[in-house]
Each structure stands twice: as structure tokens, then as C-alpha cells.
Design a protein around this motif. Structure first.
Motif, PDB file in Angstrom:
ATOM      1  N   ALA A  49      43.174  40.194  36.112  1.00  0.00           N
ATOM      2  CA  ALA A  49      43.919  40.398  34.813  1.00  0.00           C
ATOM      3  C   ALA A  49      45.070  39.636  34.432  1.00  0.00           C
ATOM      4  O   ALA A  49      46.031  39.308  35.361  1.00  0.00           O
ATOM      5  CB  ALA A  49      44.116  42.040  34.759  1.00  0.00           C
ATOM      6  N   SER A  57      45.859  40.455  26.327  1.00  0.00           N
ATOM      7  CA  SER A  57      45.266  40.552  27.572  1.00  0.00           C
ATOM      8  C   SER A  57      43.819  40.152  27.768  1.00  0.00           C
ATOM      9  O   SER A  57      43.033  40.044  26.892  1.00  0.00           O
ATOM     10  CB  SER A  57      45.238  42.310  27.896  1.00  0.00           C
ATOM     11  OG  SER A  57      44.484  43.184  27.080  1.00  0.00           O
ATOM     12  N   TYR A  59      40.623  39.678  30.924  1.00  0.00           N
ATOM     13  CA  TYR A  59      40.109  40.598  32.432  1.00  0.00           C
ATOM     14  C   TYR A  59      39.269  39.748  32.892  1.00  0.00           C
ATOM     15  O   TYR A  59      38.347  38.936  32.242  1.00  0.00           O
ATOM     16  CB  TYR A  59      39.989  41.811  32.168  1.00  0.00           C
ATOM     17  CG  TYR A  59      40.913  42.827  31.638  1.00  0.00           C
ATOM     18  CD1 TYR A  59      41.051  42.967  30.124  1.00  0.00           C
ATOM     19  CD2 TYR A  59      41.740  43.549  32.357  1.00  0.00           C
ATOM     20  CE1 TYR A  59      42.039  43.971  29.779  1.00  0.00           C
ATOM     21  CE2 TYR A  59      42.857  44.316  31.853  1.00  0.00           C
ATOM     22  CZ  TYR A  59      43.225  44.602  30.680  1.00  0.00           C
ATOM     23  OH  TYR A  59      43.855  45.378  30.130  1.00  0.00           O
ATOM     24  N   ASP A  60      39.093  39.830  34.402  1.00  0.00           N
ATOM     25  CA  ASP A  60      37.846  39.348  34.921  1.00  0.00           C
ATOM     26  C   ASP A  60      36.681  40.391  34.504  1.00  0.00           C
ATOM     27  O   ASP A  60      36.562  41.212  35.328  1.00  0.00           O
ATOM     28  CB  ASP A  60      37.999  39.137  36.267  1.00  0.00           C
ATOM     29  CG  ASP A  60      36.787  38.698  37.027  1.00  0.00           C
ATOM     30  OD1 ASP A  60      36.350  39.226  37.924  1.00  0.00           O
ATOM     31  OD2 ASP A  60      35.996  37.671  36.520  1.00  0.00           O
ATOM     32  N   VAL A  64      36.209  43.934  36.709  1.00  0.00           N
ATOM     33  CA  VAL A  64      36.847  45.192  36.352  1.00  0.00           C
ATOM     34  C   VAL A  64      37.019  45.696  35.112  1.00  0.00           C
ATOM     35  O   VAL A  64      37.648  46.511  34.539  1.00  0.00           O
ATOM     36  CB  VAL A  64      38.753  44.834  36.596  1.00  0.00           C
ATOM     37  CG1 VAL A  64      38.841  44.313  37.978  1.00  0.00           C
ATOM     38  CG2 VAL A  64      38.971  43.610  35.416  1.00  0.00           C
ATOM     39  N   LYS A  65      35.872  45.364  34.310  1.00  0.00           N
ATOM     40  CA  LYS A  65      35.765  45.692  32.959  1.00  0.00           C
ATOM     41  C   LYS A  65      35.798  47.161  32.519  1.00  0.00           C
ATOM     42  O   LYS A  65      34.788  47.873  33.364  1.00  0.00           O
ATOM     43  CB  LYS A  65      34.280  45.104  32.385  1.00  0.00           C
ATOM     44  CG  LYS A  65      34.012  45.256  31.117  1.00  0.00           C
ATOM     45  CD  LYS A  65      32.545  44.952  30.680  1.00  0.00           C
ATOM     46  CE  LYS A  65      32.510  45.539  29.249  1.00  0.00           C
ATOM     47  NZ  LYS A  65      31.013  44.845  28.817  1.00  0.00           N
ATOM     48  N   THR A  69      43.554  48.406  33.208  1.00  0.00           N
ATOM     49  CA  THR A  69      44.469  48.040  32.070  1.00  0.00           C
ATOM     50  C   THR A  69      45.731  47.175  32.685  1.00  0.00           C
ATOM     51  O   THR A  69      46.612  47.537  33.475  1.00  0.00           O
ATOM     52  CB  THR A  69      44.869  49.222  31.247  1.00  0.00           C
ATOM     53  OG1 THR A  69      43.469  49.735  31.034  1.00  0.00           O
ATOM     54  CG2 THR A  69      45.416  48.717  29.836  1.00  0.00           C
ATOM     55  N   LEU A  81      49.393  47.076  36.368  1.00  0.00           N
ATOM     56  CA  LEU A  81      48.185  47.237  36.494  1.00  0.00           C
ATOM     57  C   LEU A  81      47.625  48.539  36.591  1.00  0.00           C
ATOM     58  O   LEU A  81      47.725  49.152  37.853  1.00  0.00           O
ATOM     59  CB  LEU A  81      47.390  46.204  37.367  1.00  0.00           C
ATOM     60  CG  LEU A  81      46.081  46.089  37.293  1.00  0.00           C
ATOM     61  CD1 LEU A  81      45.485  45.210  36.074  1.00  0.00           C
ATOM     62  CD2 LEU A  81      45.694  45.134  38.731  1.00  0.00           C
ATOM     63  N   THR A 109      44.041  31.685  34.312  1.00  0.00           N
ATOM     64  CA  THR A 109      43.226  32.431  35.448  1.00  0.00           C
ATOM     65  C   THR A 109      43.088  31.497  36.805  1.00  0.00           C
ATOM     66  O   THR A 109      42.102  32.003  37.642  1.00  0.00           O
ATOM     67  CB  THR A 109      41.932  32.609  34.770  1.00  0.00           C
ATOM     68  OG1 THR A 109      41.196  31.503  34.589  1.00  0.00           O
ATOM     69  CG2 THR A 109      41.796  33.542  33.370  1.00  0.00           C
TER      70      THR A 109
END
Length: 127
Positions: A49, A57, A59-60, A64-65, A69, A81, A109
Motif C-alpha cells: 500500500a 492511496s 493498494y495491491d 489486500v483489497k 487501509t 497500515l 510501487t
């Protein structure tokens, strides 16, 4: 001297939650995008993230969807996190990362582009 100090890791059962914290010092925090990467034994370090200078923000999503957060507190030079619904496959060393950016909306990333790393904090999720 730049320091990123993580805390909050530990052992948790599957389905549980942890909140990782990263305290940043020695840098102008507002000029850095911040992120979390993780590395499992025998595997490469991977993006989890990130949050831009302006609070955007990313995220991968595949891993981790909807469960993790990332937030940042500009006044305290902190990044967090929040990890919910943890799974055994989330087990890894989690690293805080700082990436100096001119843009307020982009993050990196790619671990190669990170300017500074923390020492890492172990997260272990038991089944």
C-alpha cells in the motif's frame, strides 16, 4: 539522518487485525510519498500500500483489497497500515518506505525507487 521506525507487528490469528505504525524522522515528511512493502521468506519484497504526499492511496488490489487501509498524519510524521481480516498468506516482514516526490498524487510501487526503508516489523498470521 533519516529514520523510519515501524511498530505494531506481532502474532495474530486468521481473521484478526493489526495496526502498523511508522514514525518518520530526519526528513521533510510532506515531500515524501509513503508506503508499506512486505517480504515473505524466500520471496521478493513487494508493494502492499502507498499514500501520496496529498493523501491519495493505492493498494495491491489482488492481495489486500478491502482489508488494508493506509493513512498518514502530516502533523505527527506518521504513517499507518490498518490490517483487517488477516490471512496466513499475509505473514511477512512489513517495511515502511519513503519516496521523495514532486507530485502530490503519485507513489511508487517499485522497491528500487524507494529512497529510505525502515528496519521492518514481523507480522505472523496463524491459521
Amino acid at each position: 539522518q533519516v529514520q523510519l521506525v515501524e511498530s505494531g507487528g506481532g502474532l495474530v490469528q486468521a481473521g484478526g487485525s493489526l495496526r502498523l505504525s511508522c514514525a518518520a524522522a530526519g526528513l521533510t515528511f510532506s515531500t515524501y510519498a509513503m508506503g508499506w512493502f512486505r517480504q515473505a521468506p524466500g520471496k521478493e519484497r513487494k508493494f502492499v500500500a502507498g499514500i501520496s504526499r496529498g493523501g491519495v492511496s493505492m493498494y495491491d488490489v489482488d492481495s489486500v483489497k478491502g482489508r488494508f487501509t493506509i493513512t498518514r498524519d502530516q502533523a505527527k510524521n506518521m504513517v499507518y497500515l490498518q490490517m483487517n481480516s488477516l490471512k496466513p498468506e499475509d505473514t511477512a516482514v512489513y517495511y515502511c518506505a519513503a519516496d521523495r516526490r514532486t507530485s502530490t498524487v503519485t507513489i511508487t510501487t517499485n522497491p528500487v525507487e524507494v529512497d529510505y526503508w525502515g528496519q521492518g516489523t514481523q507480522v505472523t498470521v496463524s491459521s
